[in-house]
Design a protein around this motif. Structure first.
Motif, PDB file in Angstrom:
ATOM      1  N   GLN A   1      -3.874  13.080  -5.839  1.00 51.61           N
ATOM      2  CA  GLN A   1      -3.546  14.033  -6.906  1.00 51.61           C
ATOM      3  C   GLN A   1      -3.791  13.433  -8.288  1.00 51.61           C
ATOM      4  N   ILE A   2      -3.417  12.181  -8.476  1.00 50.21           N
ATOM      5  CA  ILE A   2      -3.639  11.533  -9.778  1.00 50.21           C
ATOM      6  C   ILE A   2      -5.139  11.405 -10.050  1.00 50.21           C
ATOM      7  N   LYS A   3      -5.912  11.058  -9.036  1.00 44.27           N
ATOM      8  CA  LYS A   3      -7.367  10.936  -9.204  1.00 44.27           C
ATOM      9  C   LYS A   3      -8.002  12.295  -9.513  1.00 44.27           C
ATOM     10  N   GLN A   4      -7.399  13.396  -9.032  1.00 41.86           N
ATOM     11  CA  GLN A   4      -7.895  14.728  -9.373  1.00 41.86           C
ATOM     12  C   GLN A   4      -7.632  15.030 -10.849  1.00 41.86           C
ATOM     13  N   ILE A   5      -6.512  14.566 -11.361  1.00 48.56           N
ATOM     14  CA  ILE A   5      -6.171  14.765 -12.769  1.00 48.56           C
ATOM     15  C   ILE A   5      -7.061  13.896 -13.656  1.00 48.56           C
ATOM     16  N   ASN A   6      -7.227  12.623 -13.239  1.00 46.01           N
ATOM     17  CA  ASN A   6      -8.003  11.665 -14.025  1.00 46.01           C
ATOM     18  C   ASN A   6      -8.741  10.732 -13.072  1.00 46.01           C
ATOM     19  N   ALA A   7     -10.035  10.952 -12.932  1.00 42.50           N
ATOM     20  CA  ALA A   7     -10.846  10.145 -12.014  1.00 42.50           C
ATOM     21  C   ALA A   7     -10.844   8.665 -12.392  1.00 42.50           C
ATOM     22  N   GLN A   8     -10.541   8.350 -13.668  1.00 43.44           N
ATOM     23  CA  GLN A   8     -10.532   6.960 -14.141  1.00 43.44           C
ATOM     24  C   GLN A   8      -9.153   6.302 -14.017  1.00 43.44           C
ATOM     25  N   ALA A   9      -8.184   7.006 -13.467  1.00 47.73           N
ATOM     26  CA  ALA A   9      -6.817   6.487 -13.370  1.00 47.73           C
ATOM     27  C   ALA A   9      -6.787   5.139 -12.664  1.00 47.73           C
ATOM     28  N   LYS A  10      -5.947   4.256 -13.173  1.00 49.08           N
ATOM     29  CA  LYS A  10      -5.762   2.930 -12.583  1.00 49.08           C
ATOM     30  C   LYS A  10      -4.476   2.956 -11.761  1.00 49.08           C
ATOM     31  N   VAL A  11      -4.649   3.026 -10.448  1.00 45.82           N
ATOM     32  CA  VAL A  11      -3.510   3.095  -9.538  1.00 45.82           C
ATOM     33  C   VAL A  11      -3.525   1.861  -8.647  1.00 45.82           C
ATOM     34  N   VAL A  12      -2.379   1.176  -8.596  1.00 45.21           N
ATOM     35  CA  VAL A  12      -2.200   0.006  -7.740  1.00 45.21           C
ATOM     36  C   VAL A  12      -1.218   0.410  -6.646  1.00 45.21           C
ATOM     37  N   MET A  13      -1.653   0.302  -5.399  1.00 45.82           N
ATOM     38  CA  MET A  13      -0.790   0.657  -4.283  1.00 45.82           C
ATOM     39  C   MET A  13       0.132  -0.524  -3.962  1.00 45.82           C
ATOM     40  N   VAL A  14       1.366  -0.202  -3.607  1.00 39.06           N
ATOM     41  CA  VAL A  14       2.345  -1.218  -3.229  1.00 39.06           C
ATOM     42  C   VAL A  14       2.723  -0.926  -1.782  1.00 39.06           C
ATOM     43  N   SER A  15       2.531  -1.922  -0.906  1.00 38.82           N
ATOM     44  CA  SER A  15       2.737  -1.650   0.513  1.00 38.82           C
ATOM     45  C   SER A  15       3.294  -2.853   1.257  1.00 38.82           C
ATOM     46  N   ALA A  16       3.837  -2.553   2.424  1.00 37.77           N
ATOM     47  CA  ALA A  16       4.225  -3.613   3.341  1.00 37.77           C
ATOM     48  C   ALA A  16       2.962  -4.114   4.034  1.00 37.77           C
ATOM     49  N   ALA A  17       2.966  -5.355   4.455  1.00 41.83           N
ATOM     50  CA  ALA A  17       1.783  -5.963   5.067  1.00 41.83           C
ATOM     51  C   ALA A  17       1.322  -5.197   6.306  1.00 41.83           C
ATOM     52  N   SER A  18       2.219  -4.512   6.975  1.00 37.42           N
ATOM     53  CA  SER A  18       1.891  -3.807   8.215  1.00 37.42           C
ATOM     54  C   SER A  18       1.082  -2.531   7.986  1.00 37.42           C
ATOM     55  N   GLN A  19       0.807  -2.175   6.745  1.00 37.00           N
ATOM     56  CA  GLN A  19       0.133  -0.920   6.436  1.00 37.00           C
ATOM     57  C   GLN A  19      -1.328  -1.116   6.064  1.00 37.00           C
ATOM     58  N   LYS A  20      -1.998  -2.045   6.721  1.00 39.49           N
ATOM     59  CA  LYS A  20      -3.377  -2.393   6.357  1.00 39.49           C
ATOM     60  C   LYS A  20      -4.306  -1.178   6.374  1.00 39.49           C
ATOM     61  N   ASP A  21      -4.186  -0.316   7.371  1.00 46.79           N
ATOM     62  CA  ASP A  21      -5.053   0.861   7.452  1.00 46.79           C
ATOM     63  C   ASP A  21      -4.830   1.794   6.271  1.00 46.79           C
ATOM     64  N   LYS A  22      -3.589   1.932   5.822  1.00 44.20           N
ATOM     65  CA  LYS A  22      -3.276   2.783   4.668  1.00 44.20           C
ATOM     66  C   LYS A  22      -3.834   2.174   3.377  1.00 44.20           C
ATOM     67  N   VAL A  23      -3.780   0.865   3.267  1.00 42.79           N
ATOM     68  CA  VAL A  23      -4.330   0.188   2.094  1.00 42.79           C
ATOM     69  C   VAL A  23      -5.840   0.433   2.017  1.00 42.79           C
ATOM     70  N   ILE A  24      -6.520   0.312   3.151  1.00 48.07           N
ATOM     71  CA  ILE A  24      -7.967   0.548   3.182  1.00 48.07           C
ATOM     72  C   ILE A  24      -8.264   1.998   2.782  1.00 48.07           C
ATOM     73  N   GLU A  25      -7.465   2.936   3.303  1.00 48.09           N
ATOM     74  CA  GLU A  25      -7.650   4.344   2.936  1.00 48.09           C
ATOM     75  C   GLU A  25      -7.460   4.538   1.429  1.00 48.09           C
ATOM     76  N   ALA A  26      -6.423   3.909   0.876  1.00 44.65           N
ATOM     77  CA  ALA A  26      -6.142   4.037  -0.560  1.00 44.65           C
ATOM     78  C   ALA A  26      -7.285   3.478  -1.401  1.00 44.65           C
ATOM     79  N   LEU A  27      -7.817   2.330  -1.009  1.00 45.77           N
ATOM     80  CA  LEU A  27      -8.924   1.733  -1.758  1.00 45.77           C
ATOM     81  C   LEU A  27     -10.164   2.629  -1.684  1.00 45.77           C
ATOM     82  N   THR A  28     -10.379   3.243  -0.533  1.00 49.12           N
ATOM     83  CA  THR A  28     -11.503   4.175  -0.368  1.00 49.12           C
ATOM     84  C   THR A  28     -11.341   5.384  -1.289  1.00 49.12           C
ATOM     85  N   LEU A  29     -10.092   5.820  -1.490  1.00 51.72           N
ATOM     86  CA  LEU A  29      -9.814   6.982  -2.339  1.00 51.72           C
ATOM     87  C   LEU A  29      -9.795   6.645  -3.831  1.00 51.72           C
ATOM     88  N   GLY A  30      -9.930   5.360  -4.171  1.00 51.00           N
ATOM     89  CA  GLY A  30     -10.025   5.007  -5.575  1.00 51.00           C
ATOM     90  C   GLY A  30      -8.913   4.152  -6.142  1.00 51.00           C
TER      91      GLY A  30
END
Length: 124
Positions: free
Chosen positions: A71-100
């Protein structure tokens, strides 16, 4: 320490984690810190304040941090978003990086590692 003017939005459903991140940011001179406990409020704050950087927890009740990132990337494609996750969420981190997402921080983290990532992303 000099005061920093960058605006930071901290999104996490856990009040303790928001408090911890805000405390780290304040320790390193950040004064414009906003917070949201879910994606819905994060989008409202993002639109009102246009922060320079967002820290986004991945796992939250309701919409996940992945959806918040979308949603934030839809508002601003240049948005700087840093995901915060537990180490066990590697697949989600990869998905997040793919999404920007610009970077990710794995919990638990140290103050120095956290702020180094924030500084790195702000310079991108």
């Amino acid at each position: 320490m000099s005061e920093r003017s960058e605006k930071v939005l901290v999104v996490d459903d856990a009040q303790f984690m928001r408090y911890t991140i805000k405390k780290i940011l304040a320790k390193f001179g950040f004064t414009n810190i906003y917070e949201a406990e879910n994606v819905e409020n994060a989008i409202k704050v993002y639109q009102a304040e246009t922060p320079d950087i967002v820290t986004m927890d991945i796992t939250m009740p309701g919409d996940s941090g992945i959806e918040g990132l979308r949603q934030i990337k839809q508002i601003n494609a240049q948005a700087k978003v840093v995901m915060v996750s537990a180490a066990s969420q590697k697949d989600k981190v990869i998905e997040a990086l793919t999404l920007g997402a610009k970077h990710f921080i794995v919990k638990p983290f140290t103050d120095d590692n956290f702020i180094a990532t924030i500084d790195k992303v702000l310079k991108m």
